[in-house]
Design a protein around this motif. Structure first.
Motif, PDB file in Angstrom:
ATOM      1  N   ALA A  17       1.648  -5.231  -6.846  1.00 53.89           N
ATOM      2  CA  ALA A  17       2.436  -3.735  -6.468  1.00 53.89           C
ATOM      3  C   ALA A  17       1.970  -3.515  -4.902  1.00 53.89           C
ATOM      4  O   ALA A  17       0.687  -4.030  -4.927  1.00 53.89           O
ATOM      5  CB  ALA A  17       1.289  -3.222  -8.237  1.00 53.89           C
ATOM      6  N   VAL A  18       1.697  -2.197  -5.058  1.00 55.35           N
ATOM      7  CA  VAL A  18       1.549  -1.166  -3.887  1.00 55.35           C
ATOM      8  C   VAL A  18       1.028  -0.106  -3.840  1.00 55.35           C
ATOM      9  O   VAL A  18       2.261   0.476  -4.949  1.00 55.35           O
ATOM     10  CB  VAL A  18       2.596  -1.747  -2.874  1.00 55.35           C
ATOM     11  CG1 VAL A  18       4.619  -1.171  -2.928  1.00 55.35           C
ATOM     12  CG2 VAL A  18       3.137  -1.634  -1.452  1.00 55.35           C
ATOM     13  N   GLY A  19       0.472   0.919  -3.356  1.00 54.95           N
ATOM     14  CA  GLY A  19       0.635   1.576  -2.669  1.00 54.95           C
ATOM     15  C   GLY A  19      -0.093   2.627  -1.647  1.00 54.95           C
ATOM     16  O   GLY A  19      -0.452   1.679  -0.326  1.00 54.95           O
ATOM     17  N   ALA A  67      -2.886   5.256   5.206  1.00 55.52           N
ATOM     18  CA  ALA A  67      -3.449   3.957   4.342  1.00 55.52           C
ATOM     19  C   ALA A  67      -3.080   3.537   3.432  1.00 55.52           C
ATOM     20  O   ALA A  67      -1.771   4.219   2.412  1.00 55.52           O
ATOM     21  CB  ALA A  67      -4.106   4.718   3.564  1.00 55.52           C
ATOM     22  N   GLY A  68      -2.579   2.023   4.073  1.00 59.82           N
ATOM     23  CA  GLY A  68      -1.421   1.702   1.896  1.00 59.82           C
ATOM     24  C   GLY A  68      -2.470   0.492   1.907  1.00 59.82           C
ATOM     25  O   GLY A  68      -3.616  -0.779   2.313  1.00 59.82           O
ATOM     26  N   ALA A  69      -1.736  -0.396   0.324  1.00 62.69           N
ATOM     27  CA  ALA A  69      -2.690  -1.494  -0.252  1.00 62.69           C
ATOM     28  C   ALA A  69      -1.936  -2.268  -1.524  1.00 62.69           C
ATOM     29  O   ALA A  69      -0.823  -1.653  -1.967  1.00 62.69           O
ATOM     30  CB  ALA A  69      -3.977  -0.092  -1.259  1.00 62.69           C
ATOM     31  N   VAL A  70      -1.958  -3.800  -1.493  1.00 63.21           N
ATOM     32  CA  VAL A  70      -1.478  -4.265  -2.250  1.00 63.21           C
ATOM     33  C   VAL A  70      -2.605  -4.990  -3.344  1.00 63.21           C
ATOM     34  O   VAL A  70      -3.606  -4.872  -2.915  1.00 63.21           O
ATOM     35  CB  VAL A  70      -1.024  -5.406  -1.357  1.00 63.21           C
ATOM     36  CG1 VAL A  70       0.660  -4.368  -0.498  1.00 63.21           C
ATOM     37  CG2 VAL A  70      -2.024  -6.804  -0.333  1.00 63.21           C
ATOM     38  N   LEU A  71      -1.789  -5.486  -4.373  1.00 62.23           N
ATOM     39  CA  LEU A  71      -2.705  -6.069  -5.029  1.00 62.23           C
ATOM     40  C   LEU A  71      -1.655  -7.693  -5.146  1.00 62.23           C
ATOM     41  O   LEU A  71      -0.638  -7.548  -5.166  1.00 62.23           O
ATOM     42  CB  LEU A  71      -1.985  -5.423  -6.870  1.00 62.23           C
ATOM     43  CG  LEU A  71      -2.915  -6.317  -8.065  1.00 62.23           C
ATOM     44  CD1 LEU A  71      -4.073  -6.848  -7.655  1.00 62.23           C
ATOM     45  CD2 LEU A  71      -2.298  -5.832  -9.523  1.00 62.23           C
ATOM     46  N   ILE A 127       1.240  -1.635   8.193  1.00 61.88           N
ATOM     47  CA  ILE A 127       2.462  -3.226   7.491  1.00 61.88           C
ATOM     48  C   ILE A 127       2.482  -2.693   6.016  1.00 61.88           C
ATOM     49  O   ILE A 127       3.485  -2.700   5.041  1.00 61.88           O
ATOM     50  CB  ILE A 127       1.844  -4.592   8.280  1.00 61.88           C
ATOM     51  CG1 ILE A 127       1.923  -4.650   9.324  1.00 61.88           C
ATOM     52  CG2 ILE A 127       2.524  -5.399   6.249  1.00 61.88           C
ATOM     53  CD1 ILE A 127       2.024  -5.964   9.667  1.00 61.88           C
ATOM     54  N   PRO A 128       1.974  -2.394   4.841  1.00 61.86           N
ATOM     55  CA  PRO A 128       1.260  -1.761   4.188  1.00 61.86           C
ATOM     56  C   PRO A 128       2.191  -0.793   3.473  1.00 61.86           C
ATOM     57  O   PRO A 128       2.160  -0.851   2.887  1.00 61.86           O
ATOM     58  CB  PRO A 128      -0.385  -2.096   3.589  1.00 61.86           C
ATOM     59  CG  PRO A 128      -1.208  -1.361   4.551  1.00 61.86           C
ATOM     60  CD  PRO A 128      -0.413  -2.446   6.329  1.00 61.86           C
ATOM     61  N   LEU A 129       1.892   0.064   4.490  1.00 59.68           N
ATOM     62  CA  LEU A 129       3.015   0.966   4.390  1.00 59.68           C
ATOM     63  C   LEU A 129       3.980   1.345   3.801  1.00 59.68           C
ATOM     64  O   LEU A 129       5.356   1.739   3.581  1.00 59.68           O
ATOM     65  CB  LEU A 129       2.767   2.346   5.849  1.00 59.68           C
ATOM     66  CG  LEU A 129       0.745   3.295   5.287  1.00 59.68           C
ATOM     67  CD1 LEU A 129       0.861   3.911   6.843  1.00 59.68           C
ATOM     68  CD2 LEU A 129       1.706   4.523   3.935  1.00 59.68           C
ATOM     69  N   GLY A 130       4.614  -0.010   5.664  1.00 59.73           N
ATOM     70  CA  GLY A 130       5.395  -0.375   4.930  1.00 59.73           C
ATOM     71  C   GLY A 130       5.784  -1.040   4.253  1.00 59.73           C
ATOM     72  O   GLY A 130       7.560  -0.981   3.691  1.00 59.73           O
ATOM     73  N   ILE A 131       5.152  -1.811   3.659  1.00 62.25           N
ATOM     74  CA  ILE A 131       5.927  -2.213   2.548  1.00 62.25           C
ATOM     75  C   ILE A 131       6.275  -1.269   1.553  1.00 62.25           C
ATOM     76  O   ILE A 131       7.077  -2.004   0.618  1.00 62.25           O
ATOM     77  CB  ILE A 131       4.750  -3.770   2.110  1.00 62.25           C
ATOM     78  CG1 ILE A 131       4.449  -4.650   3.042  1.00 62.25           C
ATOM     79  CG2 ILE A 131       4.639  -4.436   0.397  1.00 62.25           C
ATOM     80  CD1 ILE A 131       3.732  -5.708   2.421  1.00 62.25           C
TER      81      ILE A 131
END
Ligand code: COA
Length: 335
Positions: free
Chosen positions: A12-14, A166-170, A294-298
């Motif tokens: 998951a991504v946020g 900010a971007g985050a992944v699980l 990179i997480p924002l790109g994802i």
């Protein structure tokens, strides 16, 4: 039959971008620059900037809450929180601790990781090893920076580049051989430190009236040298990773590079032989959010439904240190 290898996979991504937008036209009113110069030299049209009182931990918390909501997950299920940032709320306690508290993740541990624009990649690689070890099940990796807090808006060459976000992944375990974080190459070379750094505020030059007067609490950059090393660093390491995984340019579904400058992205993609539709670029709207890119790109790739299970994804980063790296992911089911 031997048991399938336990791999780590993003599930998951946020993302979070502050509400306030600073456009090139806004910058024209603040300094001697033009929309035309900024857009043609960098590909950036606007960037997001935090509200007063809003800090990195707030952006991180928003991004993770999106993940929890999508997954229907309780914060107590999180085992570990890794926050990649060079703009923590404070030097200590860690931003990870602040995020843990804001989320109420009462069974987690965590830490901050300082590797500038490569921080998210370094954090994701660390989380991968933690998951593969079997000790943890659910790790949150966040890339977040409030670059406006270290920008000298009197330095027109540098301040136009950066934004907040900010971007985050699980990251979870998978036993499906056809998905997960497959391989990575990461590097650091302190000889590059002279080209991109913040002189004061650490143990070498603690804050004094003089360091403030000298504007030493702002990011300093030799843009030309960073540009040169960034193109070579990102392209070479990604090519090396693709080659050792037998990936030709046609095998790559999406290349998600650090977003520092559209010309750096294009030059790296060209050296890898990739078409425009194989490359994610969102720098126009966000600028360079350092560990956030990179997480924002994802997150944008997922939002735009650009990826399917089994796709080959390459991530690449380059940043202060110098730090750089590349990662190969066999895409799974990411929400
Ligand atoms: N608006 C208008 N003119 C500007 C300007 C601005 N915001 N900033 C600089 N200029 C001027 C310079 O004064 C210079 O003028 P001169 O030729 O009369 O002296 C001219 O534009 C060219 O400056 P230069 O610094 O050579 O520009 P550049 O083409 O190298 O572009 C960067 C500058 C910063 C955009 C570019 O070097 C870059 O992107 N570097 C990489 C930075 C980066 O990605 N950092 C993060 C890495 S993680």
């Amino acid at each position: 039959m031997p048991e399938a290898r336990r791999t780590a996979t993003i599930t998951a991504v946020g993302k979070y971008l502050p509400e306030r937008v600073l456009t090139n036209h806004d910058l024209e009113k603040m300094m001697d620059t033009s929309d035309e110069w900024i857009l043609s030299r960098t590909g950036i049209s606007q960037r997001h900037i935090v509200a007063e009182g809003e800090a990195t931990s707030d952006m991180c918390t928003h991004a993770v809450r999106q993940i929890l909501k999508k997954k229907g997950m309780d914060p107590s299920e999180i085992d570990c929180i890794i926050v990649a940032t060079i703009t923590p709320d404070m030097l200590f306690p860690s931003t990870a601790a602040l995020v843990q508290n804001k989320l109420g993740a009462n069974k987690a541990w965590g830490f901050d990781l300082s590797a500038a624009c490569s921080g998210f990649l370094f954090g994701l690689d660390t989380a991968t090893r933690f998951i593969e070890s079997g000790q943890y099940e659910k790790i949150i990796v966040i890339g977040a920076d409030t670059m406006s807090s270290v920008m000298d808006y009197e330095d027109r060459t540098t301040s136009i580049l950066f934004g907040d976000g900010a971007g985050a992944v699980l990251v979870e375990a998978s036993k499906n051989d056809n998905e997960g974080i497959i391989d990575s190459i990461l590097r650091i070379d302190g000889n590059g430190g002279q080209y991109l750094y913040m002189p004061a505020g650490g143990s070498l030059n603690p804050a004094t009236a003089e360091t403030v007067a000298n504007r030493d609490h702002y990011l300093k950059q030799d843009g030309r040298n960073v540009y040169k090393y960034a193109v070579k660093g990102m392209a070479d390491i990604t090519a090396e990773l693709a080659e050792r995984n037998n990936l030709s340019s046609d095998d790559i579904t999406l290349f998600i590079p650090h977003q520092a400058n559209k010309r750096i992205i294009d030059a790296s993609a060209q050296r890898l032989g990739l078409r425009e539709d194989q490359v994610l670029s969102n720098i126009r709207n966000y600028g360079n959010t350092t560990a956030g890119t990179i997480p924002l790109g994802i997150a944008d790739a997922v939002e735009e439904k650009r990826l399917r299970p089994g796709d080959n994804v390459l991530l690449a980063a380059f940043g202060a240190g110098f730090t750089w790296g590349s990662m190969y992911i066999k895409w799974g089911h990411v929400i």
